[in-house]
Scaffold this motif. Structure first.
Motif, PDB file in Angstrom:
ATOM      1  N   ILE A 178       0.819  -1.216   0.000  1.00 49.96           N
ATOM      2  CA  ILE A 178       0.000   0.000   0.000  1.00 49.96           C
ATOM      3  C   ILE A 178       0.855   1.270   0.000  1.00 49.96           C
ATOM      4  CG2 ILE A 178      -1.711   1.345   1.303  1.00 49.96           C
ATOM      5  CD1 ILE A 178      -3.003  -1.297   2.115  1.00 49.96           C
ATOM      6  N   PRO A 179       1.837   1.427   0.927  1.00 51.92           N
ATOM      7  CA  PRO A 179       2.656   2.641   0.879  1.00 51.92           C
ATOM      8  C   PRO A 179       3.503   2.748  -0.390  1.00 51.92           C
ATOM      9  CG  PRO A 179       3.488   1.118   2.547  1.00 51.92           C
ATOM     10  CD  PRO A 179       2.157   0.613   2.119  1.00 51.92           C
ATOM     11  N   TRP A 180       3.930   1.612  -0.948  1.00 50.89           N
ATOM     12  CA  TRP A 180       4.681   1.638  -2.195  1.00 50.89           C
ATOM     13  C   TRP A 180       3.833   2.235  -3.320  1.00 50.89           C
ATOM     14  CZ3 TRP A 180       9.676   0.998  -3.329  1.00 50.89           C
ATOM     15  CH2 TRP A 180      10.487   0.282  -2.449  1.00 50.89           C
ATOM     16  N   ILE A 181       2.579   1.818  -3.403  1.00 54.68           N
ATOM     17  CA  ILE A 181       1.672   2.315  -4.450  1.00 54.68           C
ATOM     18  C   ILE A 181       1.505   3.827  -4.328  1.00 54.68           C
ATOM     19  CG2 ILE A 181      -0.720   2.283  -5.283  1.00 54.68           C
ATOM     20  CD1 ILE A 181      -0.807  -0.688  -4.336  1.00 54.68           C
ATOM     21  N   ALA A 182       1.248   4.283  -3.101  1.00 57.53           N
ATOM     22  CA  ALA A 182       1.003   5.711  -2.870  1.00 57.53           C
ATOM     23  C   ALA A 182       2.245   6.551  -3.166  1.00 57.53           C
ATOM     24  CB  ALA A 182       0.540   5.933  -1.432  1.00 57.53           C
ATOM     25  N   THR A 183       3.410   6.101  -2.702  1.00 56.12           N
ATOM     26  CA  THR A 183       4.625   6.902  -2.883  1.00 56.12           C
ATOM     27  C   THR A 183       5.115   6.892  -4.329  1.00 56.12           C
ATOM     28  OG1 THR A 183       5.978   5.005  -2.189  1.00 56.12           O
ATOM     29  CG2 THR A 183       5.361   6.595  -0.488  1.00 56.12           C
ATOM     30  N   GLU A 184       4.921   5.763  -5.033  1.00 53.34           N
ATOM     31  CA  GLU A 184       5.314   5.702  -6.440  1.00 53.34           C
ATOM     32  C   GLU A 184       4.472   6.667  -7.278  1.00 53.34           C
ATOM     33  OE1 GLU A 184       7.806   3.995  -8.189  1.00 53.34           O
ATOM     34  OE2 GLU A 184       8.572   3.764  -6.152  1.00 53.34           O
ATOM     35  N   LEU A 185       3.191   6.775  -6.961  1.00 56.30           N
ATOM     36  CA  LEU A 185       2.323   7.714  -7.678  1.00 56.30           C
ATOM     37  C   LEU A 185       2.759   9.156  -7.436  1.00 56.30           C
ATOM     38  CD1 LEU A 185      -1.204   6.103  -7.135  1.00 56.30           C
ATOM     39  CD2 LEU A 185       0.016   6.350  -9.299  1.00 56.30           C
ATOM     40  N   THR A 186       3.146   9.440  -6.190  1.00 59.69           N
ATOM     41  CA  THR A 186       3.617  10.794  -5.865  1.00 59.69           C
ATOM     42  C   THR A 186       4.912  11.103  -6.605  1.00 59.69           C
ATOM     43  OG1 THR A 186       2.606  10.705  -3.671  1.00 59.69           O
ATOM     44  CG2 THR A 186       4.337  12.341  -4.001  1.00 59.69           C
ATOM     45  N   GLU A 187       5.823  10.147  -6.637  1.00 59.89           N
ATOM     46  CA  GLU A 187       7.101  10.357  -7.339  1.00 59.89           C
ATOM     47  C   GLU A 187       6.865  10.585  -8.831  1.00 59.89           C
ATOM     48  OE1 GLU A 187      11.228   7.977  -8.423  1.00 59.89           O
ATOM     49  OE2 GLU A 187       9.991   7.268  -6.741  1.00 59.89           O
ATOM     50  N   HIS A 188       5.936   9.825  -9.397  1.00 61.60           N
ATOM     51  CA  HIS A 188       5.637   9.974 -10.827  1.00 61.60           C
ATOM     52  C   HIS A 188       5.090  11.370 -11.129  1.00 61.60           C
ATOM     53  CE1 HIS A 188       4.385   8.849 -14.868  1.00 61.60           C
ATOM     54  NE2 HIS A 188       3.186   9.365 -14.608  1.00 61.60           N
ATOM     55  N   ARG A 189       4.275  11.901 -10.231  1.00 58.93           N
ATOM     56  CA  ARG A 189       3.645  13.206 -10.449  1.00 58.93           C
ATOM     57  C   ARG A 189       4.586  14.363 -10.156  1.00 58.93           C
ATOM     58  NH1 ARG A 189      -1.183  13.159  -6.604  1.00 58.93           N
ATOM     59  NH2 ARG A 189      -1.537  15.238  -7.462  1.00 58.93           N
ATOM     60  N   ASN A 214      18.661   6.211  -2.367  1.00 60.01           N
ATOM     61  CA  ASN A 214      17.609   5.199  -2.485  1.00 60.01           C
ATOM     62  C   ASN A 214      18.086   3.992  -3.293  1.00 60.01           C
ATOM     63  OD1 ASN A 214      15.693   6.562  -1.013  1.00 60.01           O
ATOM     64  ND2 ASN A 214      14.917   7.698  -2.768  1.00 60.01           N
ATOM     65  N   ASN A 215      17.748   2.855  -2.804  1.00 59.77           N
ATOM     66  CA  ASN A 215      18.044   1.615  -3.522  1.00 59.77           C
ATOM     67  C   ASN A 215      16.774   0.777  -3.498  1.00 59.77           C
ATOM     68  OD1 ASN A 215      18.894  -0.904  -4.428  1.00 59.77           O
ATOM     69  ND2 ASN A 215      20.914  -0.687  -3.494  1.00 59.77           N
ATOM     70  N   LYS A 216      15.909   1.024  -4.477  1.00 59.36           N
ATOM     71  CA  LYS A 216      14.594   0.389  -4.459  1.00 59.36           C
ATOM     72  C   LYS A 216      14.662  -1.131  -4.569  1.00 59.36           C
ATOM     73  CE  LYS A 216      11.963   4.295  -6.229  1.00 59.36           C
ATOM     74  NZ  LYS A 216      11.098   4.809  -7.316  1.00 59.36           N
ATOM     75  N   LYS A 217      15.575  -1.618  -5.372  1.00 62.84           N
ATOM     76  CA  LYS A 217      15.676  -3.057  -5.550  1.00 62.84           C
ATOM     77  C   LYS A 217      16.009  -3.747  -4.228  1.00 62.84           C
ATOM     78  CE  LYS A 217      17.907  -6.561  -8.431  1.00 62.84           C
ATOM     79  NZ  LYS A 217      18.902  -6.820  -9.498  1.00 62.84           N
ATOM     80  N   ILE A 289       9.053   0.507   7.481  1.00 54.29           N
ATOM     81  CA  ILE A 289      10.276   1.244   7.800  1.00 54.29           C
ATOM     82  C   ILE A 289      11.273   1.135   6.650  1.00 54.29           C
ATOM     83  CG2 ILE A 289      12.202   1.460   9.421  1.00 54.29           C
ATOM     84  CD1 ILE A 289       9.408   2.210  10.544  1.00 54.29           C
ATOM     85  N   ILE A 290      11.398  -0.065   6.103  1.00 57.40           N
ATOM     86  CA  ILE A 290      12.344  -0.305   5.010  1.00 57.40           C
ATOM     87  C   ILE A 290      11.977   0.502   3.769  1.00 57.40           C
ATOM     88  CG2 ILE A 290      13.134  -2.055   3.355  1.00 57.40           C
ATOM     89  CD1 ILE A 290      12.849  -4.085   5.718  1.00 57.40           C
ATOM     90  N   SER A 291      10.678   0.602   3.459  1.00 58.84           N
ATOM     91  CA  SER A 291      10.248   1.254   2.219  1.00 58.84           C
ATOM     92  C   SER A 291      10.187   2.775   2.317  1.00 58.84           C
ATOM     93  CB  SER A 291       8.867   0.729   1.804  1.00 58.84           C
ATOM     94  OG  SER A 291       7.885   1.075   2.763  1.00 58.84           O
ATOM     95  N   ALA A 292      10.512   3.339   3.484  1.00 60.01           N
ATOM     96  CA  ALA A 292      10.486   4.796   3.642  1.00 60.01           C
ATOM     97  C   ALA A 292      11.450   5.462   2.661  1.00 60.01           C
ATOM     98  CB  ALA A 292      10.855   5.163   5.072  1.00 60.01           C
ATOM     99  N   ARG A 293      11.064   6.639   2.172  1.00 63.22           N
ATOM    100  CA  ARG A 293      11.852   7.325   1.138  1.00 63.22           C
ATOM    101  C   ARG A 293      13.087   8.022   1.683  1.00 63.22           C
ATOM    102  NH1 ARG A 293       6.402   9.986  -1.161  1.00 63.22           N
ATOM    103  NH2 ARG A 293       6.010   9.774   1.074  1.00 63.22           N
ATOM    104  N   ASP A 294      13.039   8.488   2.910  1.00 62.41           N
ATOM    105  CA  ASP A 294      14.217   9.130   3.516  1.00 62.41           C
ATOM    106  C   ASP A 294      14.131   8.980   5.034  1.00 62.41           C
ATOM    107  OD1 ASP A 294      12.430  11.080   4.473  1.00 62.41           O
ATOM    108  OD2 ASP A 294      12.820  12.431   2.812  1.00 62.41           O
ATOM    109  N   SER A 295      15.112   9.515   5.727  1.00 65.15           N
ATOM    110  CA  SER A 295      15.182   9.357   7.185  1.00 65.15           C
ATOM    111  C   SER A 295      14.006  10.015   7.899  1.00 65.15           C
ATOM    112  CB  SER A 295      16.498   9.935   7.716  1.00 65.15           C
ATOM    113  OG  SER A 295      16.604  11.315   7.396  1.00 65.15           O
TER     114      SER A 295
END
Length: 418
Positions: A178-189, A214-217, A289-295
């Motif tokens: 769920i957070p991945w979906i939301a944050t990826e949409l924000t990054e795309h926009r 960031n190291n998404k993989k 916690i792992i999928s967070a974009r920054d500190s």
């Protein structure tokens, strides 16, 4: 009358009264959390967001979770139950009626449990509501087909283990997605990869510095690990505890056997609070916690989820306890589970409120006391839920917003060499 798990879920809500709705929500942990998420983590926290992007992310995450909190137990768990019961050979005839054997409480599957009693009691509950003997006949066919009741116990425990493992993993994957979906949409926009709450508080140049880190993989691989490994280990430990029984010397396995009822699925499809808490702690929380974009987002998620967890499992219990005891003392109700004698204050307090679904089965309550208890109990339950959502929705984000601004100001000063 043939009835599947969907019908069983609907029967719990039958009646349309506030009391029946309250009993349904109390029984169903995912529905309770869905309401808390929508009312506490979504709508108020959208209002308290720092900018429109953060608000949109929180709205999307809360909305997806709320829909799933009702659809998952209705759509997925019945499929798991049916597949593993057939795969193990427990059910062969009687169609979906036989699948109800998954609803025999786990306390009857331990070495000390009376399986035949559990089968009869579970079947009688269905047959009484439907005014037939279909479930009893289905269970008799299954019981008579097994030469050894202990073999049936073993097979049922094996099915429960596979259902729990599958549900644990799929739930963990879904929650972490769920957070991945939301944050990826924000990054795309926005073309920004930092925490959306800080967009108005720091510059794009700062976000580009965060982007290189960031190291998404790698994050996705860790997410997958936390969504799968804990589920496999947890389900096997639960089965081991139930198989060993209360005579086992191991602390964890003995605890599981003594608290077998806490690992039941309501209606065979809705996870208990203990299972829910386990998935949250062992899978969902570390994945978030792992999928967070920054500190900054990492700190926000850690504190926000910790606060939500404490209020969902502790705050709700505490408020219900206080209000329930006041009602029992001053209104003459019987909401609390402390009828047992020779209990100290902590023991009595830990028992909590009664299961509203079972109140009408308590023959010790007069009609007047039962009516007062149902009315007061429903009011207290919703008052507690609303208080919880208000604290989670407004107080917690207010504190976290101040904390975020302080951290960003500190980062900016450090970057400027001040």
């Amino acid at each position: 009358m043939k009835c599947n798990n969907l019908c069983d879920n609907q029967n719990l809500f039958k009646g349309g009264s506030l009391y029946n709705a309250t009993a349904y929500v109390q029984d169903h942990t995912l529905i309770n959390r869905g309401i808390t998420t929508l009312g506490g983590s979504t709508i108020p926290q959208c209002i308290m967001s720092n900018n429109k992007y953060e608000a949109q992310e929180r709205a999307l995450m809360g909305g997806i979770y709320f829909v799933a909190s009702y659809l998952t137990p209705i759509m997925l768990i019945p499929v798991y139950n049916r597949h593993f019961l057939k795969n193990k050979g427990v059910i062969k005839e009687f169609g979906k009626i036989a699948e109800r054997i998954i609803q025999v409480p786990k306390e009857y599957l331990t070495p000390e449990g009376d399986l035949l009693k559990g089968l009869k009691k579970t079947a009688e509950n269905f047959d009484k509501k439907e005014k037939n003997n279909d479930t009893s006949n289905a269970f008799k066919e299954i019981y008579n087909r097994y030469d050894n009741p202990n073999k049936l116990k073993k097979d049922l425990l094996s099915v429960h283990e596979k259902v729990l493992m599958t549900d644990f993993i799929t739930t963990g994957v879904f929650w972490s997605a769920i957070p991945w979906i939301a944050t990826e949409l924000t990054e795309h926009r926005t073309k920004r990869t930092d925490f959306s709450a800080g967009f108005n508080l720091k510059t794009n140049e700062q976000s580009e510095k965060e982007k290189s880190k960031n190291n998404k993989k790698k994050k996705l691989l860790w997410n997958i690990a936390f969504c799968t490994i804990p589920g496999i280990i947890y389900s096997k430990i639960v089965t081991k505890g139930l198989s060993a029984g209360v005579s086992d010397k191991g602390f964890i396995t003995k605890f599981i056997a003594k608290n077998a009822d806490k690992f039941n699925y309501v209606s065979g499809t809705n996870m208990s609070k203990l299972i829910y808490a386990s998935i949250w702690i062992l899978s969902s929380f570390p994945a978030k916690i792992i999928s967070a974009r920054d500190s900054n987002e990492r700190k926000d998620r850690a504190l926000r989820d910790a606060g939500l967890f404490a209020m969902f499992f502790g705050g709700d219990f505490l408020i219900n306890n206080i209000l329930g005891r006041c009602a029992d003392k001053f209104l003459g109700t019987k909401i609390m589970k402390d009828s047992e004698k020779n209990l100290n204050f902590l023991q009595r307090f830990s028992l909590g409120i009664k299961n509203f679904r079972l109140l009408e089965e308590d023959k010790s309550l007069s009609k007047d006391v039962l009516a007062k208890t149902k009315k007061a109990g429903a009011g207290i339950y919703w008052a507690s839920l609303l208080t919880n959502t208000a604290l989670i929705g407004f107080v917690l984000p207010k504190i976290l917003n101040k904390f975020l601004r302080h951290n960003i100001e500190k980062e900016q000063k450090k970057s400027a060499g001040v």
